[in-house]
Every structure is written in C-alpha cells, then in structure tokens.
Write an enzyme that holds these catalytic residues in place. Sequence first.
Site, short mmCIF file in Angstrom:
data_model
loop_
_atom_site.label_atom_id
_atom_site.label_comp_id
_atom_site.label_asym_id
_atom_site.label_seq_id
_atom_site.Cartn_x
_atom_site.Cartn_y
_atom_site.Cartn_z
N ARG A 1 0.89 -1.19 0.00
CA ARG A 1 0.00 0.00 0.00
C ARG A 1 0.91 1.22 0.00
NH1 ARG A 1 -5.56 1.50 3.06
NH2 ARG A 1 -6.19 -0.06 1.55
N HIS B 1 -6.86 0.66 -6.92
CA HIS B 1 -7.16 -0.16 -5.74
C HIS B 1 -7.84 -1.44 -6.25
CE1 HIS B 1 -7.72 -1.26 -1.72
NE2 HIS B 1 -8.63 -0.40 -1.31
N GLN C 1 -9.97 -3.89 -4.07
CA GLN C 1 -11.30 -3.36 -3.78
C GLN C 1 -12.24 -3.66 -4.95
OE1 GLN C 1 -12.37 -1.65 -0.86
NE2 GLN C 1 -14.31 -2.14 -1.83
N ASP D 1 -17.00 7.31 -2.94
CA ASP D 1 -15.83 7.10 -2.08
C ASP D 1 -15.56 8.44 -1.40
OD1 ASP D 1 -13.45 6.24 -0.91
OD2 ASP D 1 -12.28 6.30 -2.78
N CYS E 1 -16.52 1.86 -0.68
CA CYS E 1 -15.42 0.98 -0.28
C CYS E 1 -15.14 1.03 1.23
CB CYS E 1 -14.16 1.33 -1.05
SG CYS E 1 -13.66 3.06 -0.81
N ARG F 1 -14.05 -8.50 0.49
CA ARG F 1 -12.61 -8.33 0.37
C ARG F 1 -11.90 -9.64 0.71
NH1 ARG F 1 -10.39 -3.22 0.58
NH2 ARG F 1 -8.54 -4.39 -0.02
N1 CP Z 1 -11.52 -0.14 1.56
C1 CP Z 1 -10.28 -0.21 2.07
O1 CP Z 1 -9.30 -0.44 1.38
O2 CP Z 1 -10.21 -0.04 3.42
P1 CP Z 1 -8.87 0.14 4.26
O3 CP Z 1 -8.26 1.46 3.86
O4 CP Z 1 -9.33 0.13 5.69
O5 CP Z 1 -7.94 -0.99 3.97
N1 NVA Z 2 -9.72 6.68 -2.19
C1 NVA Z 2 -9.48 6.29 -0.82
C2 NVA Z 2 -9.76 4.83 -0.64
C3 NVA Z 2 -9.57 4.31 0.76
C4 NVA Z 2 -9.83 2.83 0.86
C5 NVA Z 2 -8.06 6.63 -0.43
O1 NVA Z 2 -7.15 6.43 -1.23
O2 NVA Z 2 -7.86 7.14 0.68
#
Ligand code: CP
Ligand code: NVA
Length: 325
Positions: free
Chosen positions: A114, A141, A144, A237, A277, A305
């Site tokens: 990440r 992502h 997701q 989102d 999400c 997930r």
């Molecule tokens: N939706 C999602 O990726 O959640 P987190 O940021 O908690 O992993």
């Molecule tokens: N678009 C958001 C998604 C979080 C799961 C972010 O990147 O923070």
Amino acid sequence: MYATPLAPANPLQGRSFLEPADLSTDELGGILRLAHELKAGVAPSARTLLRGRTLALLFEKPSLRTRVSFEVAITTLGGEALFAAGNEMLVGTRESPEDAARVLSRYVDAIVVRTHAHEPLERFARAASIPVINGLSARAHPCQALADILTIEERFGSVAGLRVVYLGDGRNNVAHSLAQAVVMLGGSMRFATPLSHRPSQAMLAHLAKLGAGRGGEARAFTDPIRALRGADVVYTDVWTSMGDEHLHERNSAMLLPYAVTQASFTYAASHAIFMHCLPAHRGQEVAAGVIDGTRSLVFDQAENRLHAQKALLLALMTDGKGTTL
Ligand code: CP
Ligand code: NVA
C-alpha cells in the site's frame, strides 16, 4: 473439491496484480468464480493450499480492511502474514524500489504493497521475482474492485449490461479500478464529477479500449442527476484520499453537488444498490440515510474483500490444482 474440471495450468501463477487491466477478462472471471466458490464454502481443501508460504504486507498508509482481510486470507489458506508499516519503503530514500523488491523476493512468497505514487510500485513489481499485489496506490485499488464486482454479481448475477454510476472524485484509485473491472465485464460505467475531478482523457480512452468488443463503455457527466438516471449501482468514495489531505477544503466545496443523498438516490433505478469501499464520512459524500439504509451493501462489500483476496492469493501463488482456476 470444486465441481468444475481443473485447468491444466494456471497462467496467473507468479504474476503481479497492480490493476484490474493487468488481467484478461477470462482471468478476471476465473478469480471471481473462485471467490464465489470460496465464499460458498465448497473448497474444504483450500485450508492447506498455501501451507508454509509467507505473505508480506508493506503499508505506507493506514488500513483496516485491506490489512486484516489479507492477514485472515493467508492464514486461513494455511500460510502466514508478516506486516511492516513505514513511510519510506518505496520512495527510494534508503534504497531503490528495485533493490527492496529483490531483497524481499528472497524472504517471502508474495507481497501486498500500500503506497502513494503508482510508478515506484510498478518498478518494485518489475524487479520482484514473486507476485506483488497493489493494496492501494494513488492510481489503483484493484483488490477493492474484485470485492466490488463480487458484490454486484451476488446481487445481479452479472455486471454485463448494468449501469454503474460513480459520484465524487473520478480521478482516485477506487474509481479507476472499479471502472476498469466494470467495462472489462461488459458494464456501463458513468462518472458524475466536476471537470476538475473527471478521469483523465487518457484513462477514459483506456476504458473505452478495454470495454470495446465486450459491451463495456465509460461516460463522464457533470450533472449528477443525468448520470444517476436508471443506475443499477450507485457508488461513491471519500472526497479526499489518503495523502491528499491538503486538498480537503477544496474537494469538499467542489464535490458537494455530487454527494449521494436520499433525494439524489431516488433518480437511480428502483432496484438500485448503494456501494462504498469504506471508510465513509456520513454527511459528506453520502447521507447516513443512504449508507445505513436497506439498499446499502457496504458491509457485504467489506466482507467480500476476504473472499476475493483468498481467490487472488490462490491464483497468484499456486498452480491452480484443487481450484477451478
Ligand atoms: N476499503 C479499504 O481499502 O479499506 P482500508 O483502507 O481500511 O484498507
Ligand atoms: N480513495 C481512498 C480509498 C480508501 C480505501 C483513499 O485512497 O484514501
């Protein structure tokens, strides 16, 4: 054991997964089919398929769902997780993404990353000799999106021919990956955003190409009501993604007309579902009455997930024996 016959070889073994378009439509369909089967509990032997294997999770941003669902996924498949948090693992201040990837490839069997910018992740994945999974970058992502599609298929059977409307920041990771998966599977993706938050021309052209010949298409709107008419799926989102906190005030002002409210949701089809999400901000991108209402599937999405990522790990880390891959 699965009812359908085993494939002779698994072309996904050893591959990385940085965005849905890394897969062919058939490969995407195979992972989703396996995810449905795992969720239905028709794979008792899956409990040992990753025995002795280690999945590293390198996270440069916070996470609840992605971290915990991957840790549970690898553990329930017989393997182990190793979590490392840090701010500078891929940005190249201590060493290049390539060196970090080569080192880690000698310790573990697959890596979930990440991170912020997408490009260092691509460099990292190219240099790694094991599968690298994008656990969220600025561009994509994809894990997701797998869970999102699983959820849509559970409700509607198939994405083909559905109208999926995404409101808010159309340039973010979740929007990009959802759109890729939707058009690859023959759905119609609609973005409702101000021009400033519309997906780039390059992304829209890419989506058009991905959907071509499969019935998939992507369209961008500035009027949220026009976009919402006839929607089967309404998705939003957060307005400000992790790492973009300095843009919060600007985004909040610009995206306010794109909030999913009880009033705007009525323009969708009467059978429409709401998706997000998570994490969500009630009273900002979505009204509490929508996200906590009967048409919201956000907790099914979050559960999915886990099932989707179990399927993904089996796809990338095994030869497919004992699965329908
Ligand atoms: N939706 C999602 O990726 O959640 P987190 O940021 O908690 O992993
Ligand atoms: N678009 C958001 C998604 C979080 C799961 C972010 O990147 O923070």
